[in-house]
Write a protein that holds these residues in place. Sequence first.
Motif, PDB file in Angstrom:
ATOM      1  N   TYR A 110       0.817  -1.211   0.000  1.00 35.24           N
ATOM      2  CA  TYR A 110       0.000   0.000   0.000  1.00 35.24           C
ATOM      3  C   TYR A 110       0.849   1.259   0.000  1.00 35.24           C
ATOM      4  O   TYR A 110       2.015   1.252   0.359  1.00 35.24           O
ATOM      5  N   PHE A 111       0.205   2.329  -0.435  1.00 32.73           N
ATOM      6  CA  PHE A 111       0.765   3.671  -0.433  1.00 32.73           C
ATOM      7  C   PHE A 111      -0.263   4.555   0.240  1.00 32.73           C
ATOM      8  O   PHE A 111      -1.446   4.515  -0.111  1.00 32.73           O
ATOM      9  N   HIS A 112       0.156   5.348   1.208  1.00 34.39           N
ATOM     10  CA  HIS A 112      -0.766   6.178   1.964  1.00 34.39           C
ATOM     11  C   HIS A 112      -0.109   7.508   2.275  1.00 34.39           C
ATOM     12  O   HIS A 112       1.077   7.558   2.579  1.00 34.39           O
ATOM     13  N   ARG A 113      -0.864   8.570   2.200  1.00 29.31           N
ATOM     14  CA  ARG A 113      -0.420   9.891   2.619  1.00 29.31           C
ATOM     15  C   ARG A 113      -1.538  10.539   3.420  1.00 29.31           C
ATOM     16  O   ARG A 113      -2.712  10.436   3.075  1.00 29.31           O
ATOM     17  N   THR A 114      -1.185  11.238   4.472  1.00 25.73           N
ATOM     18  CA  THR A 114      -2.166  11.942   5.296  1.00 25.73           C
ATOM     19  C   THR A 114      -2.569  13.233   4.593  1.00 25.73           C
ATOM     20  O   THR A 114      -1.711  14.001   4.157  1.00 25.73           O
ATOM     21  N   LEU A 115      -3.865  13.468   4.485  1.00 22.41           N
ATOM     22  CA  LEU A 115      -4.378  14.649   3.795  1.00 22.41           C
ATOM     23  C   LEU A 115      -4.666  15.804   4.735  1.00 22.41           C
ATOM     24  O   LEU A 115      -4.899  16.915   4.287  1.00 22.41           O
ATOM     25  N   ASN A 116      -4.721  15.569   6.030  1.00 20.86           N
ATOM     26  CA  ASN A 116      -5.041  16.610   7.007  1.00 20.86           C
ATOM     27  C   ASN A 116      -6.410  17.234   6.763  1.00 20.86           C
ATOM     28  O   ASN A 116      -6.561  18.444   6.723  1.00 20.86           O
ATOM     29  N   THR A 117      -7.405  16.391   6.596  1.00 18.79           N
ATOM     30  CA  THR A 117      -8.771  16.868   6.411  1.00 18.79           C
ATOM     31  C   THR A 117      -9.446  17.005   7.771  1.00 18.79           C
ATOM     32  O   THR A 117      -8.997  16.427   8.769  1.00 18.79           O
ATOM     33  N   LEU A 118     -10.530  17.740   7.801  1.00 16.52           N
ATOM     34  CA  LEU A 118     -11.231  17.968   9.070  1.00 16.52           C
ATOM     35  C   LEU A 118     -11.941  16.725   9.580  1.00 16.52           C
ATOM     36  O   LEU A 118     -12.207  16.603  10.771  1.00 16.52           O
ATOM     37  N   ASP A 119     -12.281  15.798   8.681  1.00 21.55           N
ATOM     38  CA  ASP A 119     -12.970  14.582   9.115  1.00 21.55           C
ATOM     39  C   ASP A 119     -12.038  13.372   9.182  1.00 21.55           C
ATOM     40  O   ASP A 119     -12.470  12.272   9.523  1.00 21.55           O
ATOM     41  N   GLY A 120     -10.769  13.543   8.849  1.00 22.78           N
ATOM     42  CA  GLY A 120      -9.807  12.450   8.933  1.00 22.78           C
ATOM     43  C   GLY A 120      -9.835  11.495   7.754  1.00 22.78           C
ATOM     44  O   GLY A 120      -9.079  10.530   7.726  1.00 22.78           O
ATOM     45  N   MET A 121     -10.673  11.733   6.758  1.00 26.52           N
ATOM     46  CA  MET A 121     -10.768  10.817   5.626  1.00 26.52           C
ATOM     47  C   MET A 121      -9.599  11.040   4.659  1.00 26.52           C
ATOM     48  O   MET A 121      -9.256  12.168   4.355  1.00 26.52           O
ATOM     49  N   GLU A 122      -9.043   9.931   4.189  1.00 30.45           N
ATOM     50  CA  GLU A 122      -7.839   9.991   3.378  1.00 30.45           C
ATOM     51  C   GLU A 122      -7.903   9.003   2.221  1.00 30.45           C
ATOM     52  O   GLU A 122      -8.766   8.137   2.175  1.00 30.45           O
ATOM     53  N   PHE A 123      -6.930   9.169   1.307  1.00 26.85           N
ATOM     54  CA  PHE A 123      -6.748   8.245   0.188  1.00 26.85           C
ATOM     55  C   PHE A 123      -5.665   7.236   0.522  1.00 26.85           C
ATOM     56  O   PHE A 123      -4.773   7.501   1.324  1.00 26.85           O
TER      57      PHE A 123
END
Length: 179
Positions: free
Chosen positions: A101-114
């Motif tokens: 897997y590949f993951h990066r934190t997006l820093n969204t207000l709801d915590g949802m990420e790709f």
Amino acid sequence: MRWLLALLAVAYSVSLAAQPLHFGYYEVDHLYDTLPSPFYNDTDYTPEGRYRWNTTRYRTKIERLAAVIDSMQLHAVALYGVENESVVRDIAAALEGDYTYFHRTLNTLDGMEFALLYEGDRIVPLRSEIGRQTLYIEALFDRDTVGIVLCHRPATLPYTLTALRERRPAFPLIVAGRL
């Protein structure tokens, strides 16, 4: 069953020089772990929260997602709606297929990420860029380089694509997400 209705899985086949790249996008509908986050409000998705989100329900959802992803038999699957890398790691571990897997934190207000699940012997991520609810991943597939644009906020997509096209006018792109 409510979460099952909100899921979206789309599969693409992109022809590159070597062979087709079979790619999917799967919106997993707010897949939180059961631990409270110090960075955003996810209390609804804890054992004491509104949804009574517990380890049993979390594991069941992970297993069902893994079964769907395995059934697609794709080279790569982009996910949206995962809370963090730990969740992505749990999905990857539950898969029968040989995915990394590949993951990066997006820093969204709801915590949802790709995240991107991919066959590590066929695909090598080279670099990534994070935008406003977008993630761009440049990856090597066999001997071809392809750009993968994941988007959750359609209003930002034209700007992202324009910037990418200015830098690489003839570069093959896969665009997936909420379009």
